[in-house]
Design an enzyme around this catalytic site. Structure first.
Site: not given
Length: 274
Positions: A8, A10, A42-43, A197
């Site tokens: 990931d 952030d 990641t988003g 994810k």
């Protein structure tokens, strides 16, 4: 043996100032040189991830990224999309209706652009442009949305306190229709049902011939939970949520203290050396 590291961004790989420490860079490059796939999971959309991929040297043939919380898998060198799952225009209209009822702003990520669906509540202005300044934001009336546009995800970005208040009010029917996750203290997102994810890693693993037990994942937030549970080795940052830590097989140092590098050294590089 770990063959793929899913990371990931952030709160995990990135420090609070949104940079990657030199130790994290060198450690991940060493893992890649030893044949381990290093995958940012990641988003975020890919265009806001590209500077970090370049910093890490993950823009060569055989490098991949999982973006939109698992909704899209892409080759980093060519940009070729290997797999994607999308929302429809009807989904956006449905979610916008909820945003009007609960009074929250709605931003819709559509490839390289973010559509700021208008009108938005003046009492709860969106924070998304502040959190993702590299993205291209466009004001769009709901009635102006074309039928053939690809919609990756819908986002609400406001204060942590307001999200704490709003999320419990989202009706069960919306949770049945969509994957709804909190991807940060100030963000929650609507994605196609089943997208996570973990799902993105499953699809990438199928393409690469890598099993879940050969994967390691590192994260800190609710939207990392599925992949932490999915992989063979789930690592949670010390700064991660208390709920996510319950699923951790190992808790590493914070994102400010090279937690990613320390975990990779312990479970990947040390194993390779042995």
């Amino acid at each position: 043996m770990i063959k793929l590291i899913a990371i990931d961004l952030d709160g995990t790989l990135l420090k609070d100032d949104k940079t990657i420490s030199e130790k994290n860079i060198k450690t991940l490059q060493a893992a890649k040189q030893q044949g381990v796939k290093v995958v940012l999971c990641t988003g975020r959309p890919l265009n806001s991830v590209l500077p970090h991929l370049e910093t890490l040297g993950l823009v060569e043939e055989g490098d991949f990224a999982v973006t939109f919380n698992g909704g899209l898998i892409q080759r980093n060198d060519t940009g070729e999309i290997l797999s994607k799952v999308l929302l429809t225009k009807a989904d956006i209209e449905n979610i916008y209706q909820l945003s009007q009822e609960l009074v929250f702003p709605l931003d819709v990520v559509s490839g390289p652009k973010v559509l700021k669906i208008q009108p938005q509540p003046t009492s709860n202005p969106s924070w998304y442009h502040k959190l993702n300044p590299l993205l291209n934001f466009v004001d769009v009336e709901l009635s102006e949305l074309p039928n053939d546009t690809e919609f990756n995800k819908a986002v609400c970005a406001i204060s942590e306190e307001k999200i704490d208040e709003l999320l419990p009010k989202v009706p069960a029917e919306y949770h049945e229709q969509y994957s709804i996750v909190r991807s940060g203290k100030a963000i929650f997102e609507f994605m196609p049902k089943g997208v996570s994810k973990a799902d993105g890693l499953r699809r990438l693993g199928d393409l690469l011939g890598i099993q879940p037990e050969e994967m390691m994942a590192l994260g800190d937030e609710e939207n990392d939970q599925a992949m932490i549970r999915f992989v063979g080795l789930g690592v949670v940052m010390e700064n991660g949520t208390a709920e996510l830590k319950k699923d951790a097989q190992y808790i590493t140092a914070t994102n400010e203290e090279d937690g990613v590098a320390l975990a990779v050294e312990k479970f990947v590089l040390a194993d390779k050396e042995a």
